[in-house]
Design a protein around this motif. Structure first.
Motif, mmCIF file in Angstrom:
data_model
loop_
_atom_site.group_PDB
_atom_site.id
_atom_site.type_symbol
_atom_site.label_atom_id
_atom_site.label_comp_id
_atom_site.label_asym_id
_atom_site.label_seq_id
_atom_site.Cartn_x
_atom_site.Cartn_y
_atom_site.Cartn_z
ATOM 1 N N GLN A 3 49.253 31.567 124.685
ATOM 2 C CA GLN A 3 48.243 30.596 124.256
ATOM 3 C C GLN A 3 47.124 31.274 123.482
ATOM 4 O OE1 GLN A 3 47.014 27.359 126.965
ATOM 5 N NE2 GLN A 3 44.901 27.956 126.594
ATOM 6 N N GLN A 4 46.721 32.473 123.905
ATOM 7 C CA GLN A 4 45.678 33.207 123.190
ATOM 8 C C GLN A 4 46.147 33.631 121.805
ATOM 9 O OE1 GLN A 4 45.069 36.176 126.265
ATOM 10 N NE2 GLN A 4 42.987 35.426 126.647
ATOM 11 N N ARG A 5 47.412 34.065 121.708
ATOM 12 C CA ARG A 5 47.946 34.452 120.389
ATOM 13 C C ARG A 5 47.978 33.258 119.448
ATOM 14 N NH1 ARG A 5 51.163 38.169 123.386
ATOM 15 N NH2 ARG A 5 52.792 36.616 123.751
ATOM 16 N N GLU A 6 48.389 32.120 119.981
ATOM 17 C CA GLU A 6 48.450 30.906 119.159
ATOM 18 C C GLU A 6 47.048 30.517 118.693
ATOM 19 O OE1 GLU A 6 50.386 27.963 121.500
ATOM 20 O OE2 GLU A 6 52.387 28.841 121.265
ATOM 21 N N LEU A 7 46.058 30.675 119.576
ATOM 22 C CA LEU A 7 44.683 30.319 119.212
ATOM 23 C C LEU A 7 44.172 31.226 118.103
ATOM 24 C CD1 LEU A 7 42.216 28.519 119.884
ATOM 25 C CD2 LEU A 7 41.479 30.316 121.471
ATOM 26 N N ARG A 8 44.385 32.529 118.220
ATOM 27 C CA ARG A 8 43.924 33.436 117.166
ATOM 28 C C ARG A 8 44.627 33.135 115.842
ATOM 29 N NH1 ARG A 8 41.411 38.167 115.535
ATOM 30 N NH2 ARG A 8 42.599 39.271 113.939
ATOM 31 N N ALA A 9 45.939 32.881 115.895
ATOM 32 C CA ALA A 9 46.676 32.559 114.667
ATOM 33 C C ALA A 9 46.100 31.302 114.007
ATOM 34 C CB ALA A 9 48.153 32.376 114.971
ATOM 35 N N TYR A 10 45.676 30.344 114.831
ATOM 36 C CA TYR A 10 45.075 29.122 114.315
ATOM 37 C C TYR A 10 43.769 29.437 113.580
ATOM 38 C CZ TYR A 10 43.573 24.203 114.319
ATOM 39 O OH TYR A 10 43.192 22.938 113.944
ATOM 40 N N TYR A 11 42.931 30.265 114.196
ATOM 41 C CA TYR A 11 41.682 30.654 113.558
ATOM 42 C C TYR A 11 41.948 31.386 112.236
ATOM 43 C CZ TYR A 11 38.239 29.405 117.150
ATOM 44 O OH TYR A 11 37.392 28.727 118.003
ATOM 45 N N VAL A 12 42.910 32.291 112.233
ATOM 46 C CA VAL A 12 43.220 33.030 111.007
ATOM 47 C C VAL A 12 43.644 32.058 109.907
ATOM 48 C CG1 VAL A 12 44.811 34.679 109.951
ATOM 49 C CG2 VAL A 12 43.776 35.191 112.175
ATOM 50 N N LYS A 13 44.500 31.094 110.259
ATOM 51 C CA LYS A 13 44.961 30.125 109.267
ATOM 52 C C LYS A 13 43.802 29.261 108.758
ATOM 53 C CE LYS A 13 48.076 27.676 107.018
ATOM 54 N NZ LYS A 13 48.817 28.251 105.857
ATOM 55 N N LEU A 14 42.983 28.788 109.682
ATOM 56 C CA LEU A 14 41.860 27.944 109.288
ATOM 57 C C LEU A 14 40.889 28.703 108.392
ATOM 58 C CD1 LEU A 14 39.990 25.470 109.457
ATOM 59 C CD2 LEU A 14 39.152 26.364 111.654
ATOM 60 N N MET A 15 40.538 29.926 108.778
ATOM 61 C CA MET A 15 39.549 30.665 108.005
ATOM 62 C C MET A 15 40.084 31.072 106.635
ATOM 63 S SD MET A 15 37.246 30.219 110.147
ATOM 64 C CE MET A 15 35.933 31.011 109.233
ATOM 65 N N SER A 16 41.398 31.113 106.480
ATOM 66 C CA SER A 16 41.973 31.438 105.170
ATOM 67 C C SER A 16 41.703 30.353 104.137
ATOM 68 C CB SER A 16 43.486 31.666 105.283
ATOM 69 O OG SER A 16 44.185 30.439 105.489
ATOM 70 N N LEU A 17 41.323 29.171 104.609
ATOM 71 C CA LEU A 17 41.016 28.076 103.686
ATOM 72 C C LEU A 17 39.670 28.270 102.987
ATOM 73 C CD1 LEU A 17 42.210 25.011 105.837
ATOM 74 C CD2 LEU A 17 43.524 26.394 104.230
ATOM 75 N N SER A 18 38.947 29.342 103.367
ATOM 76 C CA SER A 18 37.639 29.615 102.764
ATOM 77 C C SER A 18 37.690 29.785 101.254
ATOM 78 C CB SER A 18 37.033 30.896 103.370
ATOM 79 O OG SER A 18 36.793 30.750 104.739
ATOM 80 N N THR A 19 38.843 30.127 100.726
ATOM 81 C CA THR A 19 38.942 30.400 99.292
ATOM 82 C C THR A 19 39.291 29.158 98.466
ATOM 83 O OG1 THR A 19 41.265 31.038 99.550
ATOM 84 C CG2 THR A 19 39.622 32.783 99.718
ATOM 85 N N LEU A 20 39.590 28.046 99.109
ATOM 86 C CA LEU A 20 39.900 26.839 98.350
ATOM 87 C C LEU A 20 38.658 26.347 97.613
ATOM 88 C CD1 LEU A 20 42.076 24.832 100.916
ATOM 89 C CD2 LEU A 20 42.877 26.022 98.865
ATOM 90 N N PRO A 21 38.761 26.048 96.330
ATOM 91 C CA PRO A 21 37.578 25.580 95.582
ATOM 92 C C PRO A 21 36.870 24.397 96.223
ATOM 93 C CG PRO A 21 39.350 26.110 94.070
ATOM 94 C CD PRO A 21 39.936 26.215 95.446
ATOM 95 N N ALA A 22 37.629 23.462 96.799
ATOM 96 C CA ALA A 22 36.999 22.298 97.424
ATOM 97 C C ALA A 22 36.185 22.690 98.650
ATOM 98 C CB ALA A 22 38.058 21.263 97.803
ATOM 99 N N VAL A 23 36.549 23.796 99.312
ATOM 100 C CA VAL A 23 35.805 24.284 100.477
ATOM 101 C C VAL A 23 34.585 25.077 100.024
ATOM 102 C CG1 VAL A 23 35.920 25.768 102.517
ATOM 103 C CG2 VAL A 23 37.857 24.276 101.940
ATOM 104 N N VAL A 24 34.756 25.900 99.013
ATOM 105 C CA VAL A 24 33.663 26.736 98.518
ATOM 106 C C VAL A 24 32.579 25.894 97.861
ATOM 107 C CG1 VAL A 24 33.038 28.587 96.922
ATOM 108 C CG2 VAL A 24 35.212 28.683 98.149
ATOM 109 N N ALA A 25 32.975 24.925 97.052
ATOM 110 C CA ALA A 25 32.012 24.251 96.185
ATOM 111 C C ALA A 25 32.140 22.740 96.167
ATOM 112 C CB ALA A 25 32.161 24.787 94.756
ATOM 113 N N GLY A 26 33.046 22.184 96.968
ATOM 114 C CA GLY A 26 33.295 20.751 96.899
ATOM 115 C C GLY A 26 32.175 19.902 97.465
ATOM 116 N N GLU A 27 32.018 18.717 96.900
ATOM 117 C CA GLU A 27 31.049 17.752 97.412
ATOM 118 C C GLU A 27 31.689 16.920 98.517
ATOM 119 O OE1 GLU A 27 27.934 17.815 96.631
ATOM 120 O OE2 GLU A 27 28.259 19.374 95.120
ATOM 121 N N LEU A 28 30.843 16.428 99.429
ATOM 122 C CA LEU A 28 31.314 15.625 100.551
ATOM 123 C C LEU A 28 31.485 14.175 100.116
ATOM 124 C CD1 LEU A 28 31.854 15.737 103.663
ATOM 125 C CD2 LEU A 28 29.475 15.002 103.946
ATOM 126 N N HIS A 29 32.602 13.581 100.544
ATOM 127 C CA HIS A 29 32.888 12.179 100.240
ATOM 128 C C HIS A 29 33.213 11.442 101.531
ATOM 129 C CE1 HIS A 29 33.178 12.669 95.809
ATOM 130 N NE2 HIS A 29 33.562 13.896 96.133
#
Length: 628
Positions: free
Chosen positions: A513-539
């Protein structure tokens, strides 16, 4: 910063801090708000979308590399162990970076008061009567020009070892942030390492006066300091120590860090610290120039030039020189403890001077009064503030199944004009661990919350060490109570130690369960580079469901930048699945989209009539990338 008292009271209660500040009459309200920069200053260019947004990894440096597991309450360094700068190996730093980290905040680096004896290295011993815990609070700094000797393999070479850590962190592609504690210093402050010509705090003070502009401290004239007493607390848990005698020589007594003016502060005061004087008179009036009207809109260079024209209180220059010293050593930024207890004009002075040295310096402040947010950003020139009051607090309530998705969104919208300046977090050294029974009791409840916290705006995200593997903060370290990982004592951090795996940093001792949780965080934080995450406006995204619980527990929003569109939906229900219909923004209308989940790999869905129908399991989220 928070100082817990074992079974007595919180020494630094953040929820009541605003009232405390008013009670001590050391700050006056801001004159007015300058809420908005010009449009050209606020706009984010397309080039900004090519970089990731900041991700701060906060690590309590003393605890990170500790391999000992005895965890004796009030245990000595020999019993419970201590981590070192050297434990941040290239492999460790690589794994920290895998969480999307751009900046490491090394908490507790500066030399603070502690009970362990380092006198053979020429370091004066500290008195347990004015130290909280055995390892000491990192917010009672004893020497601003050196680092904690506990953290070095060879304490005589501790600065060189920290320099090497700075170099390793840079080589790993991350930047270094350390604490600056401007409001107070240790009661036993004495720098053995100050550069030539630097005079210690208080050395030139006129101690016959309660206040003088260029005094570094405030004094209780004619009275000696007395150690606070309590029926429920003894230093070191009552363990014997030659200096633990209820006495500490300080004559005359100084005002305590939280503003207490008593020669004998209360046991719940920040009695281990003394308040720094910035030219704020005891009646709350200011003994320094105020910023002229309209200066909130002025660029950094004009703030810097303004302060060069004036003679200022001595403490201002002392802290300027301290920050410049660390910039010269390679530190990339600072996290400012309890910044709202220091006048905003000082921050204009300090931060503009820092930015003249390093325009990219990362400046993060702890401010809990929403009425001061815009002043500290625009007048004080802070890059970022904690988004605790409002956003974090409402998100915590939702994780605890007592709040609502609507309240979280409403709290975010209240700071939408400054959203990119508001750092988001779920854990830090002051807050309870998600997995603790006092918070959510299940680290997996951090999954939907982290999705919302990380993806709702352009703001930086902060992770606390151990968070991604479900640390629960249940260790009884001595000073304070469990639910927060102790910052006052020597202790091991079990879930983190399982990931650390005796210095291999491969997670081999983690549960599935701990390994799965860390893998989830790694996957989620990898989205930091998406333009909509970096600079997108909220809708807005309207959530419809057949039951009211789903309406309360499911949160959705959309972000868009250029042609990239994201739809984010999270189910905060701890036990039940929910089916919801998401109505996308009206101006996104077209015949059909293919919606691809970037996070949990739900099956791709068709967007028909500008709607998505989705069933989410408990604690599940989807992050849909819409493609033609």
């Amino acid at each position: 910063m928070i100082n817990n008292k074992s079974n007595v009271a919180l020494g630094r209660c953040k929820r009541s801090i605003i009232g405390l500040i008013c009670a001590t009459a050391l700050m006056s309200c801001s004159e007015h708000k300058e809420q908005h920069e010009s449009k050209t200053q606020n706009d984010i260019s397309s080039s900004d979308a090519k970089i990731s947004k900041p991700v701060v990894y906060q690590v309590f440096t003393r605890l990170f590399g500790n391999k000992e597991t005895a965890n004796e309450p009030w245990g000595t360094v020999e019993q419970n162990g201590v981590g070192k700068f050297a434990d941040f190996t290239p492999k460790a730093l690589q794994e920290i970076k895998a969480l999307g980290t751009t900046h490491i905040w090394y908490t507790g680096v500066l030399h603070h008061a502690l009970v362990t004896d380092h006198s053979k290295f020429g370091i004066a011993a500290d008195d347990p009567d004015v130290v909280k815990g055995r390892a000491g609070s990192p917010y009672a700094v004893k020497d601003y020009y050196n680092v904690n000797p506990d953290l070095a393999v060879d304490p005589s070479q501790r600065l060189a070892e920290f320099d090497a850590l700075i170099a390793r962190t840079h080589q790993a592609g991350m930047k270094v942030v350390i604490d600056i504690v401007p409001n107070h210093v240790a009661r036993n402050y004495q720098s053995a390492s100050a550069p030539e010509g630097v005079v210690d705090f208080g050395v030139n003070d006129d101690k016959t006066k309660a206040y003088a502009r260029d005094n570094n401290f405030y004094y209780v004239v004619g009275e000696d300091f007395q150690v606070p007493i309590s029926d429920n607390y003894e230093p070191l848990g009552g363990q014997p120590h030659p200096q633990s005698d209820g006495q500490f020589l300080e004559s005359p007594a100084k005002w305590t860090g939280n503003g207490s003016r008593a020669a004998q502060p209360d046991i719940n005061d920040w009695y281990e610290t003394v308040k720094v004087n910035y030219g704020v008179k005891p009646d709350g009036s200011y003994d320094f120039p105020r910023l002229p009207a309209g200066f909130a809109k002025k660029p950094l260079a004009e703030h810097y030039a303004f302060w060069q024209q004036h003679d200022l209180p001595d403490s201002w220059y002392k802290f300027r020189d301290i920050t410049h010293y660390w910039l010269k050593r390679g530190v990339d930024g600072f996290r400012y403890d309890m910044a709202e207890m220091v006048p905003v004009e000082f921050w204009s002075f300090l931060n503009s001077s820092i930015k003249m040295k390093n325009p990219d310096a990362f400046l993060l402040a702890e401010v809990y009064n929403p009425a001061l947010y815009r002043d500290y950003i625009y007048k004080g020139k802070m890059d970022y503030l904690y988004d605790k009051v409002g956003f974090y607090d409402s998100l915590k309530a939702l994780m605890q199944q007592t709040g609502s998705a609507k309240e979280v969104l409403e709290q975010h919208l209240q700071v939408q004009d400054i959203a990119k300046h508001m750092l988001h977090f779920l854990e830090n050294h002051d807050e309870q661990r998600i997995a603790s029974p006092e918070f959510a009791g299940d680290a997996r409840m951090g999954k939907p919350a982290m999705v919302v916290s990380h993806l709702i705006s352009k703001s930086p995200t902060m992770l606390y060490f151990g968070q991604a593997v479900g640390e629960d903060g249940s260790e009884n370290a001595g000073f304070g109570k469990p639910s927060r990982t102790s910052i006052f004592d020597y202790i091991g951090v079990p879930a983190h130690q399982a990931w650390m795996n005796n210095g291999k940093f491969d997670g081999a001792q983690l549960s599935e369960q701990q390994r799965e949780l860390r893998a989830y965080y790694v996957k989620l934080m990898s989205l930091s580079t998406l333009p909509a995450v970096v600079a997108g406006e909220l809708h807005p995204v309207k959530v419809s469901a057949q039951n009211t619980i789903a309406q309360q527990r499911v949160m959705a929003f959309a972000r868009a930048f250029s042609n990239q569109k994201l739809v984010v939906v999270s189910n905060f229900d701890a036990t039940d699945s929910h089916t919801v219909t998401l109505r996308l923004p009206a101006d996104w209308q077209k015949t059909a989209y293919l919606a691809k989940d970037m996070l949990e790999q739900h099956a791709s869905v068709r967007v028909q009539d500008n709607q998505i129908i989705i069933t989410l399991a408990p604690r599940a989220s989807a992050v849909y990338l819409l493609e033609d």
